[in-house]
Each structure stands twice: as C-alpha cells, then as structure tokens.
Design a protein around this motif. Structure first.
Motif, mmCIF file in Angstrom:
data_model
loop_
_atom_site.group_PDB
_atom_site.id
_atom_site.type_symbol
_atom_site.label_atom_id
_atom_site.label_comp_id
_atom_site.label_asym_id
_atom_site.label_seq_id
_atom_site.Cartn_x
_atom_site.Cartn_y
_atom_site.Cartn_z
ATOM 1 N N ASP A 68 0.855 -1.090 -0.013
ATOM 2 C CA ASP A 68 -0.026 0.169 0.137
ATOM 3 C C ASP A 68 0.695 1.327 0.158
ATOM 4 O O ASP A 68 0.264 2.271 -0.468
ATOM 5 C CB ASP A 68 -1.144 0.085 1.319
ATOM 6 C CG ASP A 68 -1.703 -1.069 1.413
ATOM 7 O OD1 ASP A 68 -2.605 -1.550 0.355
ATOM 8 O OD2 ASP A 68 -1.724 -1.746 2.317
ATOM 9 N N PRO A 94 2.024 2.195 -5.704
ATOM 10 C CA PRO A 94 1.622 2.334 -4.314
ATOM 11 C C PRO A 94 1.544 3.722 -3.863
ATOM 12 O O PRO A 94 2.155 4.592 -4.565
ATOM 13 C CB PRO A 94 2.533 1.685 -3.340
ATOM 14 C CG PRO A 94 3.777 1.655 -4.358
ATOM 15 C CD PRO A 94 3.207 1.567 -5.652
ATOM 16 N N ARG A 138 -5.008 7.385 1.265
ATOM 17 C CA ARG A 138 -5.615 6.009 1.037
ATOM 18 C C ARG A 138 -7.055 6.095 0.977
ATOM 19 O O ARG A 138 -7.820 5.540 0.190
ATOM 20 C CB ARG A 138 -4.973 4.951 1.865
ATOM 21 C CG ARG A 138 -5.415 3.703 1.523
ATOM 22 C CD ARG A 138 -4.769 2.611 2.184
ATOM 23 N NE ARG A 138 -5.311 2.305 3.623
ATOM 24 C CZ ARG A 138 -4.941 1.350 3.963
ATOM 25 N NH1 ARG A 138 -4.257 0.288 3.748
ATOM 26 N NH2 ARG A 138 -5.188 1.508 5.554
#
Length: 285
Positions: A68, A94, A138
C-alpha cells in the motif's frame, strides 16, 4: 459466543486488516532502513513487509508484495528512486513517501506531487505527520491521480514538461508506421523514432502515459485513446483501461478470479488483464 457478536467481531477484524498499511522500505543504506523500521514499529497499523537496497529490487517488490505504501530513497546507485517509478505500472503504483536529502527547490516539487517527503535523518514527528497524510490519501485515493502526480514530478525534476500527444506524435505518424514500422515521438527538443518491436507495454495515469521500451521509458502527456489511434490493435491490444501491451512480447497468460487474468512479458513484467478486455486473450496466445 452469540452469532451476531461473532459476526461483528469478524467484521471488525476484517476492517482492521483492510486498514493496515503493507509497507516496503527502499534505501541503499542499511542503517537508514533499520532506523525507519524502528520508528514505524511505533505505528500499529503499519506492517513492513520488505526492505530493499536499490530501485531494481523495488520494482520487483511492488509487483510481488503489492504494498500500500513505499518509502523510497531518491538517491541510490544504479536504478535510483525516480527511475524505479518510471518502471512501475500505473495499476500497481503504491502510495509513495520520498526519503531525501534534496534541496529546497526539489522539496517544493515533492510537496506538490508526492504523498509526502521525509528529510534524512528522519524525525519521528515528521514521520507521524507523513503517515497521517498517507492514511488520508488512501481513504480518498484515486490511483490514476496519484500516479499522474508522480509522473508530473518526474517531468518537473527532469527539467522539461511532458508534451501533449498532439504535439508529440508527428502528423505523418500513421504513414511512418506503415512504411518502416517505427513510431516517431518528440521528447522535449528531440524526436525519438521508436522501433515498435522494442515497445514492451504502455500504461497511463491521469493525463500522463509511459511508453516502456527495451532501452528507456518515455513520459508523455496525453490519453490512451489518442495513442491507440496510432497503433495496430491486433499487435498492441488494450488489456486494461490503463494498459496497452505488445502482443509479441507476451510469454504467459495466467487466469485469476472474476474473469481477470495476468500476463507475463518476456522481460519478466506481469500486467493485469481486466475482465472488460478478456476478449483480447485470442490476440495474446
């Protein structure tokens, strides 16, 4: 345990797992990597799943680990941080936090285009701030937008802005393709005539595209649809909304879930074949 309680516990565990940040650290200095690992251990939602000492290893790790988040040192021998970014497909990119000793001019570019940056030696307070930005990014993440920012940063730090495709592709490009099997692309002040056979794959992020060849990666501003007009769809099928591949470079096709799949190129790169483009399988095998 009551069934409803058990189900809530399972849902809570799943949410917690989804919220964790699978993280890799890329830095050629072992002590710098160790220091960052120790500081990240204070953050319960961060799982460091790999440490790497060069950009080439980072490219492979992004593909295999599917992180991530990547803490990426800018200055490394061999394949540096910027070159590594050029070779990571947009669909796999990412979130990136740069670790750097660059001057203030470059830092302004990082502020505009990266999730965040950290100056060496890494300060615990700044690391916490960077992670807070990562978590927010995110939650709001548009993968294409993130990649476009990174590619824009590469263009800015290289000293020249990527051209638009209407400027970059020569007006006689189609005739050029028919006559000598080359694609003429202007990169800054130079015109590069790319042998179509040397193109491995092309991927897009937002308003930018990367043409990955055997020798280099060219970054252009434009859309996939514009470039598709210049290429034979039988030789260069679109396999994902952000990816075109040279069919002759495909050596393996592996099915995945929900009608999706992965293809492997002769250079070792793997790319996703999306469900909406699965009819292209016939062109790839």
């Amino acid at each position: 345990m009551d069934r409803s309680v058990r189900e809530h516990a399972i849902e809570r565990a799943e949410r917690q797992a989804q919220a964790r940040l699978r993280t890799i650290i890329v830095d050629d200095e072992p002590l710098a990597r160790r220091g960052l690992v120790l500081r990240l251990a204070e953050h319960a939602d961060v799982d460091v799943v790999g440490q790497y000492g060069d950009g080439a290893a980072a490219i492979a790790a992004v593909h295999t680990q599917r992180p991530d988040l990547m803490f990426l040192d800018v200055q490394m021998p061999g394949v540096d941080g910027f070159e590594a970014l050029r070779h990571i497909p947009a669909a796999e990119m990412p979130l990136v936090v740069f670790v750097t000793a660059y001057d203030h001019y470059a830092i302004r570019a990082f502020e505009a285009s990266a999730t965040d940056y950290l100056l060496k030696p890494v300060d615990e307070g700044r690391l916490a701030q960077a992670l807070a930005r990562v978590r927010y990014a995110r939650s709001q993440r548009d993968a294409s937008g993130h990649c476009a920012h990174l590619l824009g940063l590469l263009g800015e730090l290289s000293g020249r802005e990527p051209l638009g495709l209407d400027e970059a592709l020569r007006p006689d490009a189609i005739e050029q393709l028919r006559s000598d099997n080359k694609l003429a692309v202007r990169d800054g002040n130079r015109t590069v005539r790319i042998d179509l056979g040397s193109i491995r794959w092309i991927d897009a992020a937002g308003d930018y595209m990367c043409i990955h060849t055997d020798g280099e990666t060219l970054i252009l501003r434009g859309t996939m649809r514009e470039l598709e007009k210049q290429l034979d769809p039988q030789r260069f099928p679109r396999i994902h909304r952000s990816t075109i591949v040279n069919a002759k470079r495909v050596v393996e096709l592996r099915p995945h879930t929900n009608g999706e799949g992965y293809i492997r190129l002769d250079c070792g790169q793997e790319l996703k074949l999306s469900r909406t483009h699965r009819e292209k399988v016939a062109l790839l095998i």
